[in-house]
Design a protein around this motif. Structure first.
Motif, short mmCIF file in Angstrom:
data_model
loop_
_atom_site.label_atom_id
_atom_site.label_comp_id
_atom_site.label_asym_id
_atom_site.label_seq_id
_atom_site.Cartn_x
_atom_site.Cartn_y
_atom_site.Cartn_z
N ILE A 28 1.36 -1.11 0.08
CA ILE A 28 0.00 -0.12 0.42
C ILE A 28 0.74 1.68 0.02
N VAL A 29 0.79 2.55 -0.79
CA VAL A 29 1.66 3.75 -1.09
C VAL A 29 0.37 5.35 -0.56
N CYS B 259 8.40 5.32 -0.35
CA CYS B 259 7.66 4.82 -0.29
C CYS B 259 6.97 3.39 -0.57
N ILE B 260 7.25 3.55 -2.05
CA ILE B 260 7.11 2.62 -2.54
C ILE B 260 8.16 1.71 -2.78
N ALA B 261 9.10 1.98 -3.02
CA ALA B 261 9.85 0.57 -2.08
C ALA B 261 9.82 -0.18 -0.50
N ARG B 262 9.06 1.02 0.21
CA ARG B 262 8.45 -0.03 1.29
C ARG B 262 6.87 -1.04 1.05
N LEU C 216 -0.82 -8.24 -5.12
CA LEU C 216 -1.48 -7.12 -4.75
C LEU C 216 -1.29 -5.52 -4.17
N ILE C 217 -0.89 -4.54 -5.34
CA ILE C 217 0.03 -3.05 -4.88
C ILE C 217 -1.24 -2.07 -5.40
#
Length: 217
Positions: free
Chosen positions: A83-84, A147-150, A158-159
């Motif tokens: 989740i971002v 945030c995307i890396a995390r 699922l992103i």
């Protein structure tokens, strides 16, 4: 993979964020959720992530009704979701690497494996070499990349991203969208909420347009 069956969400004060919404998203699909501020985009994402429960109707992932799952079951589900968040939720008392390591430690990875995965994720988003940096020293676009890396460090199937390109200049926003496209190409289901449809036009993926809690015609 994901199914909304006549879902409504009413917040305190009787604000109806979603009104009898139904749709499906297939495994491996990349999809955009579009609409003005307050249209219900963030609510859709939070329902998919199990952060919220519907006021009525059913939200299902792989035939599991999220409204019927226990907290432990929802916690297990979220281990397979990246989740971002729109507000980043960066931990400013930890450096870049420590921010990315945290979800891996929560899942139970040992430090050696976790650090290898975290460094690889940072390299993927263009933050290789910035592991020791204080997040406050990063630009807005770099914070978004953090945030995307995390979100993807545990290689989720699922992103979900809520306005990942908001407040970025167009060139940086397009770079961020390309990152999500690369995750989709590698097999992830990707759901992105955004209000700027010009960023979606070149990708040819399905767009769900919301207006005041309903799908726009």
């Amino acid at each position: 993979m994901i199914r909304f069956e006549q879902v409504s969400k009413i917040y305190p004060g009787k604000f109806r964020a979603l009104d009898n919404v139904s749709f499906t998203i297939d495994k491996g699909e990349m999809i955009f959720v579009a609409g003005h501020s307050g249209a219900g985009k963030s609510t859709v994402l939070k329902l998919i992530a199990g952060i919220l429960k519907p006021s009525s109707g059913k939200v299902k992932i792989n035939q599991h009704d999220l409204g019927q799952l226990s907290d432990n079951q929802l916690g297990f589900l979220r281990q397979h979701v990246g989740i971002v968040f729109q507000d980043h939720k960066i931990l400013f008392d930890r450096n870049v690497l420590q921010n990315v390591l945290l979800p891996l430690f929560i899942i139970g990875y040992d430090r050696k494996t976790a650090e290898k995965r975290a460094r690889a994720a940072l390299e993927k988003v263009g933050l290789g070499g910035r592991e020791s940096a204080d997040p406050v020293t990063l630009s807005g676009g770099e914070q978004q990349r953090l945030c995307i890396a995390r979100a993807v460090v545990h290689q989720p199937g699922l992103i979900i991203a809520d306005e990942p390109s908001a407040n970025l200049d167009r060139a940086y926003a397009l770079d961020i969208m390309e990152l999500f496209r690369s995750f989709h190409v590698n097999g992830a289901t990707v759901i992105i909420a955004a209000h700027d449809e010009t960023l979606m036009a070149d990708y040819g993926h399905r767009i769900l347009r919301l207006q005041e809690g309903r799908f726009a015609a």
